[in-house]
Design an enzyme around this catalytic site. Structure first.
Site, short mmCIF file in Angstrom:
data_model
loop_
_atom_site.label_atom_id
_atom_site.label_comp_id
_atom_site.label_asym_id
_atom_site.label_seq_id
_atom_site.Cartn_x
_atom_site.Cartn_y
_atom_site.Cartn_z
NE ARG A 13 72.96 57.55 77.02
CZ ARG A 13 72.21 56.62 76.45
NH1 ARG A 13 70.97 56.43 76.90
NH2 ARG A 13 72.66 55.88 75.47
CB THR A 169 74.97 60.23 54.95
OG1 THR A 169 76.18 60.13 55.71
CG2 THR A 169 75.31 60.17 53.47
CG HIS A 190 74.24 51.86 71.85
ND1 HIS A 190 73.19 52.48 72.51
CD2 HIS A 190 73.79 50.62 71.50
CE1 HIS A 190 72.16 51.64 72.57
NE2 HIS A 190 72.50 50.51 71.96
CG ASP A 194 69.79 54.22 74.48
OD1 ASP A 194 70.97 53.87 74.36
OD2 ASP A 194 69.27 54.56 75.56
#
Length: 216
Positions: A13, A169, A190, A194
């Site tokens: 990544r 939340t 981000h 993703d």
């Protein structure tokens, strides 16, 4: 409280992380409705409290996916916490304020529920923002808005560009047709994950909510 640094040279990544860390630093929020029909039936049948059950499911799920345990150390190097514990809001109606309380995560539900009950009995009525001392860094932030069934929730962290951990939340559950649903919002960076990862998380959360009885 183990933190494992990432080997950037072998990390698959790397390019994505650097793009959303340096060129386009951004976070995003997603809200989805969780069907809690089966979960609430089990909670009522077992005479449990709903809030700690959801805290357990969210923390258990996050601890199973490293992209949701990502953070940076004091030197700004990315890595993964081995495990997170939930930090959750406790509302005080008499003062219309809330406190942030944390409980040590336990993989076994009964052990975690006992931990939660002990912490609430000890600190639940105290009005300090952090009534329990020794606040660790490896915390999963979860808040509850039991007064509103929202369809979207946006959370902005103006000074926390480097905050990579998710923030959840929860909203008010309502009956709709033959089902009971509750909105769940997640804010993520981000650079850490993703849309695919968030979608998978919601899918797995629904499965765990439907099969919660197997954790008892």
């Amino acid at each position: 409280m183990e933190f494992q640094k990432i080997d950037m040279e072998t990390w698959n990544r790397k390019e994505t992380f650097l793009h959303y860390w340096n060129q386009v630093p951004c976070s995003y929020s997603v809200t989805a409705e969780l069907d809690v029909t089966s979960l609430r039936k089990t909670v009522v049948h077992e005479k449990l409290k709903f809030y700690p059950v959801v805290l357990y499911l969210l923390t258990r799920l996050v601890n199973s996916r490293e992209e949701f345990r990502m953070a940076v150390d004091a030197e700004g190097m990315p890595g993964f916490w081995k495990e997170l514990s939930p930090c959750y809001t406790v509302f005080h109606p008499e003062t219309e304020t809330f406190s942030c309380l944390w409980s040590k995560y336990k993989e076994n539900f009964s052990d975690f529920y006992r931990e939660y009950e002990n912490d609430m009995a000890t600190y639940g009525t105290r009005k300090e923002f952090f009534p329990k001392s020794g606040v660790p860094s490896n915390l999963l932030n979860i808040s509850m808005l039991p007064w509103i069934h929202f369809t979207a929730f946006e959370l902005e962290l103006h000074r926390e560009r480097n905050f990579l951990l998710p923030i959840f939340t929860l909203g008010k559950w309502i009956r709709r047709g033959g089902a009971e649903t509750m909105p769940v919002s997640i804010r993520v960076h981000h650079a850490a994950c993703d849309g695919f990862h968030v979608a998978r998380l919601f899918e797995e959360l629904q499965k765990q909510a439907d099969s919660f009885a197997c954790y008892l």
